[in-house]
Design an enzyme around this catalytic site. Sequence first.
Site, mmCIF file in Angstrom:
data_model
loop_
_atom_site.group_PDB
_atom_site.id
_atom_site.type_symbol
_atom_site.label_atom_id
_atom_site.label_comp_id
_atom_site.label_asym_id
_atom_site.label_seq_id
_atom_site.Cartn_x
_atom_site.Cartn_y
_atom_site.Cartn_z
ATOM 1 N N ARG A 39 16.105 0.589 -2.082
ATOM 2 C CA ARG A 39 17.472 0.393 -1.579
ATOM 3 C C ARG A 39 17.749 1.371 -0.443
ATOM 4 N NH1 ARG A 39 21.977 -0.748 -5.942
ATOM 5 N NH2 ARG A 39 23.896 -0.445 -4.784
ATOM 6 N N ALA A 97 0.838 -1.205 0.000
ATOM 7 C CA ALA A 97 0.000 0.000 0.000
ATOM 8 C C ALA A 97 0.870 1.252 0.000
ATOM 9 C CB ALA A 97 -0.926 -0.007 1.218
ATOM 10 N N ASN A 127 9.907 -4.455 -8.794
ATOM 11 C CA ASN A 127 11.146 -4.616 -9.565
ATOM 12 C C ASN A 127 12.169 -5.465 -8.817
ATOM 13 O OD1 ASN A 127 10.922 -3.261 -12.096
ATOM 14 N ND2 ASN A 127 10.653 -1.367 -10.935
ATOM 15 N N ASN A 149 3.347 3.933 -2.532
ATOM 16 C CA ASN A 149 2.955 4.897 -3.569
ATOM 17 C C ASN A 149 2.261 4.241 -4.754
ATOM 18 O OD1 ASN A 149 3.758 7.250 -2.342
ATOM 19 N ND2 ASN A 149 5.840 7.207 -3.205
ATOM 20 N N HIS A 177 12.284 -4.574 -18.846
ATOM 21 C CA HIS A 177 11.903 -3.245 -18.382
ATOM 22 C C HIS A 177 13.149 -2.367 -18.254
ATOM 23 C CE1 HIS A 177 9.665 -0.183 -16.531
ATOM 24 N NE2 HIS A 177 9.841 -0.505 -15.279
HETATM 25 N N1 APR Z 1 4.043 -7.697 2.430
HETATM 26 C C1 APR Z 1 3.245 -6.660 2.122
HETATM 27 N N2 APR Z 1 3.718 -5.415 1.856
HETATM 28 C C2 APR Z 1 5.040 -5.247 1.942
HETATM 29 C C3 APR Z 1 5.939 -6.289 2.249
HETATM 30 C C4 APR Z 1 5.375 -7.579 2.508
HETATM 31 N N3 APR Z 1 6.152 -8.614 2.814
HETATM 32 N N4 APR Z 1 7.195 -5.782 2.263
HETATM 33 C C5 APR Z 1 7.106 -4.483 1.935
HETATM 34 N N5 APR Z 1 5.801 -4.142 1.756
HETATM 35 C C6 APR Z 1 5.224 -2.844 1.459
HETATM 36 C C7 APR Z 1 5.890 -1.703 2.214
HETATM 37 O O1 APR Z 1 5.435 -1.664 3.568
HETATM 38 C C8 APR Z 1 5.460 -0.493 1.395
HETATM 39 O O2 APR Z 1 4.284 0.107 1.908
HETATM 40 O O3 APR Z 1 5.417 -2.491 0.087
HETATM 41 C C9 APR Z 1 5.194 -1.073 -0.002
HETATM 42 C C10 APR Z 1 6.096 -0.489 -1.077
HETATM 43 O O4 APR Z 1 5.760 0.829 -1.222
HETATM 44 P P1 APR Z 1 6.817 2.003 -1.578
HETATM 45 O O5 APR Z 1 8.041 1.834 -0.734
HETATM 46 O O6 APR Z 1 6.062 3.288 -1.556
HETATM 47 O O7 APR Z 1 7.264 1.636 -3.058
HETATM 48 P P2 APR Z 1 6.514 2.026 -4.419
HETATM 49 O O8 APR Z 1 7.010 3.324 -4.910
HETATM 50 O O9 APR Z 1 5.059 1.824 -4.242
HETATM 51 O O10 APR Z 1 7.100 0.904 -5.395
HETATM 52 C C11 APR Z 1 6.754 -0.447 -5.214
HETATM 53 O O11 APR Z 1 6.819 -0.963 -7.554
HETATM 54 O O12 APR Z 1 7.441 0.284 -9.416
HETATM 55 C C12 APR Z 1 7.846 -0.682 -8.490
HETATM 56 O O13 APR Z 1 10.235 -0.340 -8.330
HETATM 57 C C13 APR Z 1 9.023 -0.204 -7.641
HETATM 58 O O14 APR Z 1 9.494 -2.368 -6.731
HETATM 59 C C14 APR Z 1 8.908 -1.107 -6.456
HETATM 60 C C15 APR Z 1 7.395 -1.300 -6.312
#
Ligand code: APR
Length: 310
Positions: A82, A10, A120, A12, A175
Site C-alpha cells: 500500500r 523478485a 495477499n 523480498n 490467513h
Molecule cells: N509482474 C511481476 N512482478 C511484479 C508485478 C507484475 N505484474 N507487479 C509487481 N511485481 C513485483 C514487484 O516489482 C516487486 O519486486 O512484485 C515484487 C513484490 O516484492 P516486494 O514489494 O518486496 O513484496 P514482498 O515483501 O516480497 O511481498 C510480496 O507476498 O507475503 C506477501 O503480503 C505480501 O503480497 C505480498 C507478497
Amino acid sequence: MNKKVTVIGAGNVGATTAQRLAEKELCDVVLVDIAEGLPQGKALDLQEAAPIEKHDAAVTGSNGYEASAGSDIVIITAGIPRKPGMSRDDLLKTNTDIMTSVSAEAAKHSPGSILIIVSNPLDAMCHVAMETSGFPKHRVMGMAGVLDSARFRTFIAMELNVSVENTHAFVLGGHGDTMVPLPRFSTVAGIPITELMAKERIDALVDRTRKGGGEIVGLLKSGSAFYAPASAAAEMAEAILKDKKKILPCAAYLEGEYGISDIFMGVPVKLGTKGIEDIIEIELSESERSDLNGSADAVRSLMKEIRQLV
Ligand code: APR
C-alpha cells in the site's frame, strides 16, 4: 533433468524463496519480475553464492516468461504494497489485476504446473489465480497455514523452552486475523499443549500468532515479513517436488469439506507430485466450527468486493 520452479515477483519474499530452493538444491529457479534488471541482478547474485553454498542449481532472472516455460511449480509473490494515499480498494484492485495477469502468463507458459500463491490477500488471490489459469483445484494452492503454524510453533517453543523441532501446530481458516488455531491438536513431543500450558497463556500465544504479520511490519516500519514466508513456500514446493505426501496446512479450494463451499480456506492437505492429493477433514467442536465459519464469511465478503471492483 532438474526440476524447474519459477518464482514470480523478485522482491523480498520471491528472492528469499529462490534462495531457499536453490540452496536446498531442490530445482533450477527462474525469477520473473517487471522491474528491469531486478530479477536478473538477484538471480546472478544468488548464482554467485552457489560455489560457497555448495549447490549446482541454476538461478536465472527475466522480465519475460519465455525462460519460465515448462516449470513444474510456479510460486506467485508479485504484488505492490500500500502506498500513501492509496485506499484499501485501490490496493485490492491493483493486486487483483497483477494476479490476473501473472497467473495467465504462468498458465500459458507452464500449462502443467502447480501454482503456489503467496501474494495477499491470500485466500482471495488463490481464487483469482484458479479462475484465470483454468487449472483444476488440486493444482492451485495458497501459502498461509505453514507460515501461521510456524509462528505458533515458534511461540510455543519459546514459552516452554523446548526445541522447535518438538512442536507441531494445527491451524485452519483464512490467513491472519481470522485464522483458527486448534490448540488441542497442537503438540510438543506428541503432548497436546492444552496439557502443558494454562488457557490464558495459550490464548496469548494464539493472539500473537494471529497478529504475527503485523508485529513484523511494526518492527520493520517499511515492508513485511519475508524470511519465514519464504521458508513456508519452499517447504510446500519441496513436498511437491519430492512427492513427500506431506500433510501441511494450505489454502485449498473447498467443495463441501468442513461444510464450506466455493472458496479457498486454510485446511490440512496432503501435498505430493500431483499437488493437493487429499484434504484431511477432522471433527470440529462447536466453537471451532463457528470460528471457521466466521473465517469463511470474511473470505466470502472479500471475494464479493473483488467481483465488484474488477
Ligand atoms: N509482474 C511481476 N512482478 C511484479 C508485478 C507484475 N505484474 N507487479 C509487481 N511485481 C513485483 C514487484 O516489482 C516487486 O519486486 O512484485 C515484487 C513484490 O516484492 P516486494 O514489494 O518486496 O513484496 P514482498 O515483501 O516480497 O511481498 C510480496 O507476498 O507475503 C506477501 O503480503 C505480501 O503480497 C505480498 C507478497
